[in-house]
Design a protein around this motif. Sequence first.
Motif, short mmCIF file in Angstrom:
data_model
loop_
_atom_site.label_atom_id
_atom_site.label_comp_id
_atom_site.label_asym_id
_atom_site.label_seq_id
_atom_site.Cartn_x
_atom_site.Cartn_y
_atom_site.Cartn_z
N THR A 158 -3.15 3.50 20.12
CA THR A 158 -1.94 4.16 19.64
C THR A 158 -0.99 3.18 18.96
O THR A 158 -0.41 3.49 17.92
N THR A 159 -0.85 2.00 19.50
CA THR A 159 0.15 1.08 18.97
C THR A 159 -0.36 0.21 17.83
O THR A 159 0.43 -0.23 17.01
N PHE A 160 -1.65 -0.04 17.76
CA PHE A 160 -2.16 -0.97 16.76
C PHE A 160 -3.05 -0.31 15.72
O PHE A 160 -2.80 -0.39 14.53
N TRP A 161 -4.11 0.37 16.16
CA TRP A 161 -5.11 0.85 15.21
C TRP A 161 -4.67 2.05 14.40
O TRP A 161 -5.08 2.20 13.25
N THR A 162 -3.85 2.91 14.96
CA THR A 162 -3.41 4.08 14.19
C THR A 162 -2.65 3.67 12.94
O THR A 162 -2.98 4.14 11.85
N PRO A 163 -1.66 2.80 13.01
CA PRO A 163 -0.99 2.38 11.76
C PRO A 163 -1.92 1.63 10.80
O PRO A 163 -1.78 1.76 9.58
N VAL A 164 -2.88 0.90 11.34
CA VAL A 164 -3.83 0.19 10.47
C VAL A 164 -4.66 1.20 9.68
O VAL A 164 -4.82 1.08 8.47
N PHE A 165 -5.19 2.22 10.36
CA PHE A 165 -6.01 3.21 9.68
C PHE A 165 -5.19 4.08 8.73
O PHE A 165 -5.69 4.50 7.68
N VAL A 166 -3.96 4.36 9.07
CA VAL A 166 -3.08 5.09 8.14
C VAL A 166 -2.86 4.26 6.88
O VAL A 166 -2.90 4.78 5.77
N GLY A 167 -2.65 2.97 7.03
CA GLY A 167 -2.49 2.09 5.87
C GLY A 167 -3.74 2.04 5.01
O GLY A 167 -3.66 2.07 3.77
N ILE A 168 -4.90 1.97 5.64
CA ILE A 168 -6.16 1.96 4.89
C ILE A 168 -6.34 3.27 4.15
O ILE A 168 -6.74 3.29 2.97
N PHE A 169 -6.03 4.40 4.79
CA PHE A 169 -6.14 5.70 4.15
C PHE A 169 -5.22 5.79 2.94
O PHE A 169 -5.63 6.26 1.87
N ILE A 170 -3.99 5.34 3.07
CA ILE A 170 -3.04 5.37 1.95
C ILE A 170 -3.53 4.49 0.81
O ILE A 170 -3.42 4.86 -0.36
N ALA A 171 -4.11 3.34 1.12
CA ALA A 171 -4.65 2.45 0.08
C ALA A 171 -5.81 3.11 -0.66
O ALA A 171 -5.91 3.01 -1.89
N ILE A 172 -6.68 3.81 0.06
CA ILE A 172 -7.82 4.48 -0.58
C ILE A 172 -7.33 5.61 -1.48
O ILE A 172 -7.82 5.76 -2.60
N VAL A 173 -6.38 6.38 -1.02
CA VAL A 173 -5.84 7.48 -1.84
C VAL A 173 -5.14 6.92 -3.07
O VAL A 173 -5.32 7.44 -4.18
N ALA A 174 -4.39 5.85 -2.92
CA ALA A 174 -3.72 5.24 -4.07
C ALA A 174 -4.74 4.71 -5.07
O ALA A 174 -4.57 4.88 -6.29
N TYR A 175 -5.82 4.12 -4.60
CA TYR A 175 -6.88 3.63 -5.49
C TYR A 175 -7.54 4.79 -6.24
O TYR A 175 -7.80 4.70 -7.44
N ALA A 176 -7.79 5.89 -5.54
CA ALA A 176 -8.45 7.03 -6.16
C ALA A 176 -7.56 7.71 -7.19
O ALA A 176 -8.06 8.25 -8.18
N LEU A 177 -6.27 7.69 -6.99
CA LEU A 177 -5.36 8.38 -7.91
C LEU A 177 -4.74 7.46 -8.96
O LEU A 177 -3.95 7.92 -9.78
N TRP A 178 -5.08 6.18 -8.94
CA TRP A 178 -4.52 5.23 -9.89
C TRP A 178 -5.01 5.58 -11.30
O TRP A 178 -6.21 5.77 -11.50
#
Length: 54
Positions: free
Chosen positions: A16-36
């Motif tokens: 809850t404290t570490f991996w959730t924000p990491v995976f949210v950040g990875i997801f946002i990076a993938i979406v940003a890459y796909a929509l760039w």
Amino acid sequence: MKAIVSIENLASQLVTTFWTPVFVGIFIAIVAYALWPRNKTGFDAAARMPLRED
């Protein structure tokens, strides 16, 4: 009531404290890459690939 510290509680808190924000950040990076806009031509070419007759 006494708190029980167990491996399950520790693992749950770690996720809850570490991996959730990491995976949210990875997801946002993938979406940003796909929509760039710069990547549009490559994705359009890949989308047409199954329809090509070689």
